[in-house]
Design a protein around this motif. Structure first.
Motif, PDB file in Angstrom:
ATOM      1  N   ALA A  46     -24.553 -54.257 -73.232  1.00  0.00           N
ATOM      2  CA  ALA A  46     -23.452 -54.196 -72.272  1.00  0.00           C
ATOM      3  C   ALA A  46     -22.719 -52.870 -72.364  1.00  0.00           C
ATOM      4  CB  ALA A  46     -22.481 -55.352 -72.518  1.00  0.00           C
ATOM      5  N   THR A  47     -22.549 -52.364 -73.593  1.00  0.00           N
ATOM      6  CA  THR A  47     -21.888 -51.073 -73.791  1.00  0.00           C
ATOM      7  C   THR A  47     -22.806 -49.932 -73.405  1.00  0.00           C
ATOM      8  OG1 THR A  47     -20.597 -52.002 -75.614  1.00  0.00           O
ATOM      9  CG2 THR A  47     -20.719 -49.597 -75.466  1.00  0.00           C
ATOM     10  N   ARG A  48     -24.076 -50.042 -73.798  1.00  0.00           N
ATOM     11  CA  ARG A  48     -25.030 -48.961 -73.547  1.00  0.00           C
ATOM     12  C   ARG A  48     -25.304 -48.762 -72.068  1.00  0.00           C
ATOM     13  NH1 ARG A  48     -28.640 -50.999 -76.331  1.00  0.00           N
ATOM     14  NH2 ARG A  48     -30.188 -51.630 -74.775  1.00  0.00           N
ATOM     15  N   CYS A  49     -25.360 -49.839 -71.302  1.00  0.00           N
ATOM     16  CA  CYS A  49     -25.694 -49.733 -69.880  1.00  0.00           C
ATOM     17  C   CYS A  49     -24.586 -49.079 -69.066  1.00  0.00           C
ATOM     18  CB  CYS A  49     -26.002 -51.116 -69.313  1.00  0.00           C
ATOM     19  SG  CYS A  49     -27.559 -51.807 -69.901  1.00  0.00           S
ATOM     20  N   SER A  50     -23.340 -49.168 -69.523  1.00  0.00           N
ATOM     21  CA  SER A  50     -22.240 -48.577 -68.767  1.00  0.00           C
ATOM     22  C   SER A  50     -22.297 -47.057 -68.785  1.00  0.00           C
ATOM     23  CB  SER A  50     -20.894 -49.060 -69.312  1.00  0.00           C
ATOM     24  OG  SER A  50     -20.755 -48.695 -70.677  1.00  0.00           O
ATOM     25  N   HIS A  51     -22.746 -46.476 -69.908  1.00  0.00           N
ATOM     26  CA  HIS A  51     -22.892 -45.023 -70.022  1.00  0.00           C
ATOM     27  C   HIS A  51     -24.155 -44.733 -70.834  1.00  0.00           C
ATOM     28  CE1 HIS A  51     -18.555 -45.543 -69.283  1.00  0.00           C
ATOM     29  NE2 HIS A  51     -18.642 -44.404 -68.637  1.00  0.00           N
ATOM     30  N   PRO A  52     -25.327 -44.948 -70.269  1.00  0.00           N
ATOM     31  CA  PRO A  52     -26.573 -44.803 -71.044  1.00  0.00           C
ATOM     32  C   PRO A  52     -26.785 -43.416 -71.629  1.00  0.00           C
ATOM     33  CG  PRO A  52     -27.030 -44.999 -68.680  1.00  0.00           C
ATOM     34  CD  PRO A  52     -25.579 -45.339 -68.877  1.00  0.00           C
ATOM     35  N   SER A  53     -26.366 -42.374 -70.908  1.00  0.00           N
ATOM     36  CA  SER A  53     -26.584 -41.012 -71.408  1.00  0.00           C
ATOM     37  C   SER A  53     -25.763 -40.717 -72.651  1.00  0.00           C
ATOM     38  CB  SER A  53     -26.246 -39.991 -70.313  1.00  0.00           C
ATOM     39  OG  SER A  53     -24.871 -40.065 -69.956  1.00  0.00           O
ATOM     40  N   HIS A  54     -24.641 -41.447 -72.829  1.00  0.00           N
ATOM     41  CA  HIS A  54     -23.779 -41.208 -73.984  1.00  0.00           C
ATOM     42  C   HIS A  54     -24.378 -41.750 -75.277  1.00  0.00           C
ATOM     43  CE1 HIS A  54     -19.842 -40.693 -71.449  1.00  0.00           C
ATOM     44  NE2 HIS A  54     -20.826 -39.906 -71.066  1.00  0.00           N
ATOM     45  N   PHE A  55     -25.333 -42.658 -75.161  1.00  0.00           N
ATOM     46  CA  PHE A  55     -25.909 -43.287 -76.348  1.00  0.00           C
ATOM     47  C   PHE A  55     -27.385 -42.961 -76.513  1.00  0.00           C
ATOM     48  CE2 PHE A  55     -22.515 -46.076 -74.681  1.00  0.00           C
ATOM     49  CZ  PHE A  55     -21.611 -45.942 -75.732  1.00  0.00           C
ATOM     50  N   THR A  56     -27.851 -41.957 -75.791  1.00  0.00           N
ATOM     51  CA  THR A  56     -29.244 -41.534 -75.876  1.00  0.00           C
ATOM     52  C   THR A  56     -29.291 -40.119 -76.431  1.00  0.00           C
ATOM     53  OG1 THR A  56     -29.803 -42.886 -73.945  1.00  0.00           O
ATOM     54  CG2 THR A  56     -31.379 -41.166 -74.598  1.00  0.00           C
ATOM     55  N   PRO A  57     -29.968 -39.893 -77.558  1.00  0.00           N
ATOM     56  CA  PRO A  57     -30.023 -38.538 -78.129  1.00  0.00           C
ATOM     57  C   PRO A  57     -30.730 -37.565 -77.198  1.00  0.00           C
ATOM     58  CG  PRO A  57     -31.577 -40.000 -79.231  1.00  0.00           C
ATOM     59  CD  PRO A  57     -30.733 -40.858 -78.347  1.00  0.00           C
TER      60      PRO A  57
END
Length: 302
Positions: A46-57
């Motif tokens: 739920a957190t990752r999908c809102s800002h996927p680029s922020h959690f992808t190296p």
């Protein structure tokens, strides 16, 4: 009657409870135990999908989740170089290093997310947290915090100390990951409370501008500073009954309620804001005093 009986027989399925229990018992035994020590884990979907680029190296992967991705392979050779330097410097044996565990790294992050002097949490009785502009109008002064810990916001004798901060393009990405990390450890909300507090303080670009003028924010786009805290705050929640900065907020509210502080601030900001303004006020006062003296002397002569 016969049709209804036939329909009942079709859906009357027998269940072998012993077989079901054996199957479930096998599944339970095959479950991996919960890690007793900290480990690397994935940000909740739920957190990752809102800002996927922020959690992808984008350059280097740490841990197994993104290992092997084509766009990250360029750094794999450098990671081996760093490992070689680490082994040479520490004299560690490669076979004795437990790579899957990240306890020390996690401990370091938790330590960095805690204020150097953890205040006693208390309820936030008055939920109207003033902004920087409101505090400025009430006579509060702002100074860069003496502590290097980002979370050490302090208020004492009319001075609000906020640790220095420069907002870069990557700041929101970094802070969002720290918030996600903290959310996995439910016993701490230090960084969450910091974002909430800063979002209240910097509620308009004017608030950010005042902090830039007082050398608390590094030079940059004040609107960008405001936007970063506003975006991050959407993923935070304030616990009014257990807020890290409740003591600071209560002291600020009490300071703002004293009329003398606001009168003094108005006088200084409107009439003594620049040397020329101060000279003009002093000259006007002297002229007024001389006029008063002349009037008194004239009345005495009569």
């Amino acid at each position: 009657m016969d049709a209804r009986k036939h329909e009942h027989e079709v859906y009357d399925v027998s269940i072998d409870m012993e077989k079901l229990a054996d199957s479930l018992r096998g599944e339970l035994e095959s479950l991996h135990p919960l890690a007793r020590e900290y480990s690397i884990y994935r940000v909740p979907e739920a957190t990752r999908c809102s800002h996927p680029s922020h959690f992808t190296p984008r350059m280097v992967s740490i841990g197994p989740f993104h290992h092997g991705k084509e766009e990250l392979k360029a750094m794999e050779e450098h990671k081996k170089r760093y490992l070689k330097c680490f082994l040479q410097r520490t004299k560690e044996n490669l076979l004795e290093i437990n790579f899957p565990k990240a306890k020390h790294f996690v401990d370091l992050l938790i330590l960095c997310l805690q204020p150097s002097q953890s205040p006693a949490d208390s309820a936030l009785n008055d939920r109207n947290i003033p902004s920087v502009k409101e505090l400025h109008q009430a006579g509060v002064k702002f100074e860069p915090g003496s502590s290097k810990n980002l979370l050490d916001i302090k208020f004492n004798e009319g001075i609000l100390e906020i640790p220095f901060l420069t907002v870069y393009d990557s700041t929101e990405h970094l802070y969002r990951n720290l918030l996600a990390f903290e959310s996995m450890h439910y016993y701490t909300r230090h960084f969450n409370d910091y974002i909430v507090m800063m979002n209240y303080l910097v509620s308009t670009p004017k608030d950010a501008e005042l902090l830039v003028q007082n050398k608390i924010f590094g030079l940059g786009d004040v609107e960008a500073v405001r936007t970063v805290f506003d975006n991050l705050n959407k993923g935070c929640a304030i616990d009014y009954y257990d807020f890290q900065y409740s003591g600071v907020v209560a002291d600020l509210q009490a300071y703002c309620k004293l009329p003398w502080h606001k009168w003094k601030a108005t006088l200084m900001q409107n009439y003594f804001s620049t040397p020329w303004a101060s000279i003009s006020v002093i000259a006007a006062v002297i002229l007024l005093v001389l006029t008063f003296i002349q009037t008194v002397c004239s009345l005495i002569a009569l």
